[in-house]
Design a protein around this motif. Structure first.
Motif, PDB file in Angstrom:
ATOM      1  N   SER A 133       0.833  -1.203   0.000  1.00 18.20           N
ATOM      2  CA  SER A 133       0.000   0.000   0.000  1.00 18.20           C
ATOM      3  C   SER A 133       0.870   1.256   0.000  1.00 18.20           C
ATOM      4  O   SER A 133       0.385   2.334  -0.316  1.00 18.20           O
ATOM      5  N   ARG A 134       2.129   1.113   0.341  1.00 18.42           N
ATOM      6  CA  ARG A 134       3.005   2.295   0.422  1.00 18.42           C
ATOM      7  C   ARG A 134       3.864   2.413  -0.842  1.00 18.42           C
ATOM      8  O   ARG A 134       4.371   1.416  -1.369  1.00 18.42           O
ATOM      9  N   ASN A 135       4.080   3.663  -1.248  1.00 17.32           N
ATOM     10  CA  ASN A 135       4.880   3.901  -2.457  1.00 17.32           C
ATOM     11  C   ASN A 135       6.317   3.418  -2.333  1.00 17.32           C
ATOM     12  O   ASN A 135       6.890   2.902  -3.284  1.00 17.32           O
ATOM     13  N   TYR A 136       6.910   3.570  -1.138  1.00 12.28           N
ATOM     14  CA  TYR A 136       8.286   3.102  -0.964  1.00 12.28           C
ATOM     15  C   TYR A 136       8.384   1.617  -1.321  1.00 12.28           C
ATOM     16  O   TYR A 136       9.302   1.183  -2.022  1.00 12.28           O
ATOM     17  N   ASN A 137       7.409   0.842  -0.845  1.00 16.75           N
ATOM     18  CA  ASN A 137       7.466  -0.606  -1.073  1.00 16.75           C
ATOM     19  C   ASN A 137       7.265  -0.929  -2.548  1.00 16.75           C
ATOM     20  O   ASN A 137       7.879  -1.864  -3.077  1.00 16.75           O
ATOM     21  N   MET A 142       9.812  -2.647  -7.549  1.00 16.12           N
ATOM     22  CA  MET A 142      10.166  -2.354  -8.952  1.00 16.12           C
ATOM     23  C   MET A 142      11.664  -2.514  -9.150  1.00 16.12           C
ATOM     24  O   MET A 142      12.138  -3.101 -10.133  1.00 16.12           O
ATOM     25  N   GLU A 143      12.418  -2.006  -8.158  1.00 14.02           N
ATOM     26  CA  GLU A 143      13.881  -2.040  -8.223  1.00 14.02           C
ATOM     27  C   GLU A 143      14.403  -3.481  -8.088  1.00 14.02           C
ATOM     28  O   GLU A 143      15.261  -3.931  -8.837  1.00 14.02           O
ATOM     29  N   LEU A 144      13.813  -4.214  -7.151  1.00 16.47           N
ATOM     30  CA  LEU A 144      14.293  -5.580  -6.901  1.00 16.47           C
ATOM     31  C   LEU A 144      13.931  -6.534  -8.041  1.00 16.47           C
ATOM     32  O   LEU A 144      14.731  -7.386  -8.425  1.00 16.47           O
ATOM     33  N   LEU A 145      12.715  -6.382  -8.563  1.00 15.95           N
ATOM     34  CA  LEU A 145      12.199  -7.384  -9.508  1.00 15.95           C
ATOM     35  C   LEU A 145      12.240  -6.916 -10.958  1.00 15.95           C
ATOM     36  O   LEU A 145      11.885  -7.669 -11.861  1.00 15.95           O
ATOM     37  N   HIS A 146      12.652  -5.643 -11.149  1.00 19.28           N
ATOM     38  CA  HIS A 146      12.729  -5.068 -12.506  1.00 19.28           C
ATOM     39  C   HIS A 146      11.368  -5.169 -13.201  1.00 19.28           C
ATOM     40  O   HIS A 146      11.244  -5.696 -14.303  1.00 19.28           O
ATOM     41  N   ILE A 147      10.355  -4.705 -12.484  1.00 17.72           N
ATOM     42  CA  ILE A 147       8.989  -4.772 -13.020  1.00 17.72           C
ATOM     43  C   ILE A 147       8.366  -3.376 -13.010  1.00 17.72           C
ATOM     44  O   ILE A 147       8.905  -2.452 -12.417  1.00 17.72           O
ATOM     45  N   SER A 148       7.215  -3.276 -13.683  1.00 17.99           N
ATOM     46  CA  SER A 148       6.528  -1.983 -13.758  1.00 17.99           C
ATOM     47  C   SER A 148       5.794  -1.686 -12.448  1.00 17.99           C
ATOM     48  O   SER A 148       5.595  -2.583 -11.613  1.00 17.99           O
ATOM     49  N   LYS A 149       5.364  -0.443 -12.348  1.00 18.04           N
ATOM     50  CA  LYS A 149       4.589  -0.031 -11.164  1.00 18.04           C
ATOM     51  C   LYS A 149       3.300  -0.859 -11.057  1.00 18.04           C
ATOM     52  O   LYS A 149       2.904  -1.276  -9.969  1.00 18.04           O
ATOM     53  N   GLU A 151       2.735  -3.902 -12.165  1.00 18.82           N
ATOM     54  CA  GLU A 151       3.028  -5.270 -11.711  1.00 18.82           C
ATOM     55  C   GLU A 151       3.374  -5.291 -10.221  1.00 18.82           C
ATOM     56  O   GLU A 151       2.941  -6.174  -9.479  1.00 18.82           O
ATOM     57  N   ALA A 152       4.166  -4.299  -9.804  1.00 15.20           N
ATOM     58  CA  ALA A 152       4.574  -4.249  -8.395  1.00 15.20           C
ATOM     59  C   ALA A 152       3.365  -4.017  -7.490  1.00 15.20           C
ATOM     60  O   ALA A 152       3.333  -4.473  -6.350  1.00 15.20           O
ATOM     61  N   SER A 153       2.367  -3.302  -7.997  1.00 14.15           N
ATOM     62  CA  SER A 153       1.186  -2.982  -7.180  1.00 14.15           C
ATOM     63  C   SER A 153       0.218  -4.153  -7.079  1.00 14.15           C
ATOM     64  O   SER A 153      -0.672  -4.153  -6.233  1.00 14.15           O
ATOM     65  N   LYS A 154       0.379  -5.126  -7.980  1.00 17.48           N
ATOM     66  CA  LYS A 154      -0.591  -6.210  -8.069  1.00 17.48           C
ATOM     67  C   LYS A 154      -0.351  -7.363  -7.094  1.00 17.48           C
ATOM     68  O   LYS A 154      -1.277  -7.940  -6.555  1.00 17.48           O
ATOM     69  N   GLY A 155       0.922  -7.693  -6.879  1.00 16.46           N
ATOM     70  CA  GLY A 155       1.236  -8.822  -6.010  1.00 16.46           C
ATOM     71  C   GLY A 155       0.963 -10.155  -6.684  1.00 16.46           C
ATOM     72  O   GLY A 155       0.570 -10.219  -7.847  1.00 16.46           O
ATOM     73  N   THR A 156       1.198 -11.226  -5.906  1.00 15.08           N
ATOM     74  CA  THR A 156       1.059 -12.593  -6.425  1.00 15.08           C
ATOM     75  C   THR A 156      -0.182 -13.232  -5.820  1.00 15.08           C
ATOM     76  O   THR A 156      -0.285 -13.367  -4.591  1.00 15.08           O
ATOM     77  N   LEU A 157      -1.112 -13.627  -6.687  1.00 12.74           N
ATOM     78  CA  LEU A 157      -2.429 -14.051  -6.198  1.00 12.74           C
ATOM     79  C   LEU A 157      -2.354 -15.221  -5.213  1.00 12.74           C
ATOM     80  O   LEU A 157      -3.027 -15.212  -4.174  1.00 12.74           O
ATOM     81  N   SER A 158      -1.527 -16.221  -5.515  1.00 15.15           N
ATOM     82  CA  SER A 158      -1.494 -17.400  -4.621  1.00 15.15           C
ATOM     83  C   SER A 158      -1.062 -16.970  -3.211  1.00 15.15           C
ATOM     84  O   SER A 158      -1.606 -17.452  -2.208  1.00 15.15           O
ATOM     85  N   LEU A 159      -0.094 -16.064  -3.130  1.00 15.38           N
ATOM     86  CA  LEU A 159       0.376 -15.597  -1.820  1.00 15.38           C
ATOM     87  C   LEU A 159      -0.706 -14.759  -1.132  1.00 15.38           C
ATOM     88  O   LEU A 159      -0.974 -14.930   0.064  1.00 15.38           O
ATOM     89  N   ILE A 160      -1.330 -13.879  -1.902  1.00 11.68           N
ATOM     90  CA  ILE A 160      -2.402 -13.041  -1.335  1.00 11.68           C
ATOM     91  C   ILE A 160      -3.468 -13.950  -0.713  1.00 11.68           C
ATOM     92  O   ILE A 160      -3.903 -13.758   0.425  1.00 11.68           O
ATOM     93  N   GLU A 161      -3.871 -14.968  -1.465  1.00 15.40           N
ATOM     94  CA  GLU A 161      -4.951 -15.850  -0.991  1.00 15.40           C
ATOM     95  C   GLU A 161      -4.560 -16.599   0.286  1.00 15.40           C
ATOM     96  O   GLU A 161      -5.364 -16.737   1.199  1.00 15.40           O
ATOM     97  N   GLU A 162      -3.330 -17.081   0.325  1.00 15.06           N
ATOM     98  CA  GLU A 162      -2.926 -17.865   1.503  1.00 15.06           C
ATOM     99  C   GLU A 162      -2.752 -16.984   2.729  1.00 15.06           C
ATOM    100  O   GLU A 162      -3.083 -17.379   3.846  1.00 15.06           O
TER     101      GLU A 162
END
Ligand code: GLY
Ligand code: MN
Length: 467
Positions: A133-137, A142-149, A151-162
């Motif tokens: 939820s925070r911009n820093y994160n 984005m920096e760690l995974l080399h992904i777009s904003k 993608e970074a804002s979306k997260g991983t569904l399986s982890l979210i669900e668990e």
């Protein structure tokens, strides 16, 4: 924080459920950073990410961790404070001490996380993460995974669900802390009610209420709502003088030092005694509240409890001539949304609206449930079938929002069923009423959280306010 065994067990359970789902990558958790208010050295009070608190308990900024689903290795990424920092903030636990508190066997410097993630990505491994939820994160992901904003804002569904599955069911040790937060919430509300009388500035009472939260807890669990216009939900200002003959909606909670929350609402007559008209509508809101609590039990969908509360409200309003028609049909046609334009309740825990940063629909809806688009039900944050250990709020209300009523009238909504002339004549200056308790779903039914229930019947309230 809890003992390290709690965090070890939670992480092991999470890893096991992810493996069961076929995941075998790296689970990445990024804790919160400081958020600057104005200058870099002037930050808002630090608030840790709640999922981080749930799995690691460590309540300091700039921490991250990985769980390797293949090897089982768990690593904390944290720096020791340097000698300069010690001058300003004093001695702090070392990274090794922090890792030990959370039951993590291994730790490494914060910056080494980049190389660890790069190595995993280069090996074609999946990296699972929660939506921040925070911009820093977001920036850090984005920096760690080399992904777009995005993608970074979306997260991983399986982890979210668990994560949601685990955090939705509170354990005994969590329930004890929520009960304690509710006891502080009781105290906060009692202070406010005892100070309430015509002539006092709203903000003077809010300050005294909030002092209970800041002096005995971590703070308020959300900005205190204290308003003579209860029909406006998140009325942010407290600058009005309490007038005689009004009702005051007080919706307030404490976030305890443990970060577990409370969230109660009561509606009081400003001068200590309800007028007959206020009492008549108050009894309708209270009947909806009691109906909701009486239905709350494992297996029942909270969406159905919301609809039952709407039915009670509509039949009460029918008895005073505000609506007329078949109650079930009016519920089905969404007429209840005019008078209860918000949802019956939400999950509560480490967040007052628990886990909504992970996605409101993921948290509040079973996979086979869809959020209805209509007013009221469309704002329902918790629709799921209840399970023992769920902690939810039960907060129906009856509101007369003139702007909304006029809009429906212009659009011809509910014509023949809604007595707009009566509303205009009698209820345009009424305001609103909400009554909210915090509820634990037990193996057989439900119990209200906190050791004492805030006074709620008109006679209990009038009795206390006359002293
Ligand atoms: N009690 C504030 C809210 O639930 O939005
Ligand atoms: Mn609430």
């Amino acid at each position: 924080m809890f003992s390290k065994e709690t965090y070890i067990e939670r992480r092991a359970a999470l890893a096991a459920s992810l493996r069961e789902k076929g995941e075998n990558g790296l689970v990445l958790f990024v804790g919160n950073a400081e958020a600057c208010a104005q200058l870099k050295a002037e930050c808002y009070r630090f608030r840790q990410d709640s999922s981080w608190l749930y799995y690691f308990g460590l309540d300091e900024p700039y921490l991250a961790a990985t769980i390797d689903l293949e090897s089982g290795a768990e690593t904390l990424f944290a720096d020791d404070v340097d000698e300069d920092d010690v001058i300003w903030i004093g001695p702090q636990p070392s990274a090794a001490e922090r890792a030990a508190l959370a039951g993590l066997k291994s730790f490494a410097p914060a910056r080494s996380l980049d190389a660890v993630v790069d190595k995993a990505l280069a090996a074609g491994r999946k990296v699972l993460f929660l939506p921040p939820s925070r911009n820093y994160n977001i920036l850090r992901l984005m920096e760690l995974l080399h992904i777009s904003k995005e993608e970074a804002s979306k997260g991983t569904l399986s982890l979210i669900e668990e994560v949601i599955k685990m955090r939705l069911v509170k354990t005994e040790e969590e329930i004890a802390l929520i009960d304690a937060a509710c006891d502080l919430g009781y105290e906060m509300h009692s202070v406010g009610r005892d100070l309430l009388r015509p002539g006092v500035v709203e903000g003077d009472i809010v300050d005294r209420m909030d002092f209970i939260a800041t002096s005995k807890g971590w703070g308020v669990s959300f900005a205190t709502i204290f308003t003579q216009h209860g029909e406006i939900f998140h009325n942010p200002s407290h600058d009005k003088i309490i007038e005689p003959g009004r009702m005051v909606v007080v919706d307030a909670g404490v976030e305890a030092k443990t970060h577990y929350c409370s969230d109660f609402t009561r509606t009081y007559p400003s001068g200590g005694k309800f007028t007959p008209k206020q009492k008549e509508i108050y009894e309708i809101a209270l009947a909806a509240h009691e109906k909701a609590f009486s239905m709350t039990a494992p297996g029942i969908a909270y969406r159905d409890v919301h609809l039952a509360a709407e039915a009670v409200i509509l039949s009460g309003l029918a008895s005073v001539g505000i609506v007329n028609g078949d109650i079930d049909e009016m519920v089905a046609d969404g007429i209840g949304g005019l008078f209860l334009p918000h949802g019956l309740g939400h999950n509560m825990g480490l967040d007052v609206h628990d886990m909504e940063d992970l996605g409101e629909d993921y948290v509040g809806y079973d996979p086979d449930q869809k959020r209805a688009p209509r007013l009221g039900l469309g704002s329902l944050r918790m629709a799921r079938r209840l399970k023992p250990g769920n902690v939810i709020t039960d907060e129906p209300g009856v509101y007369f929002n003139v702007g909304l009523i006029e809009k429906w009238r212009r659009e011809g909504k509910g014509s023949g069923r809604i007595n707009y002339a009566l509303l205009e004549k009698e209820y345009y200056d009424f305001g609103g009423i909400r009554i909210e308790d915090d509820v634990l779903v037990t193996p057989t039914a439900a119990r209200r959280l906190g050791s004492r229930r805030l006074p709620v019947t008109p006679s209990e309230i009038e009795d206390l306010m006359s002293r």
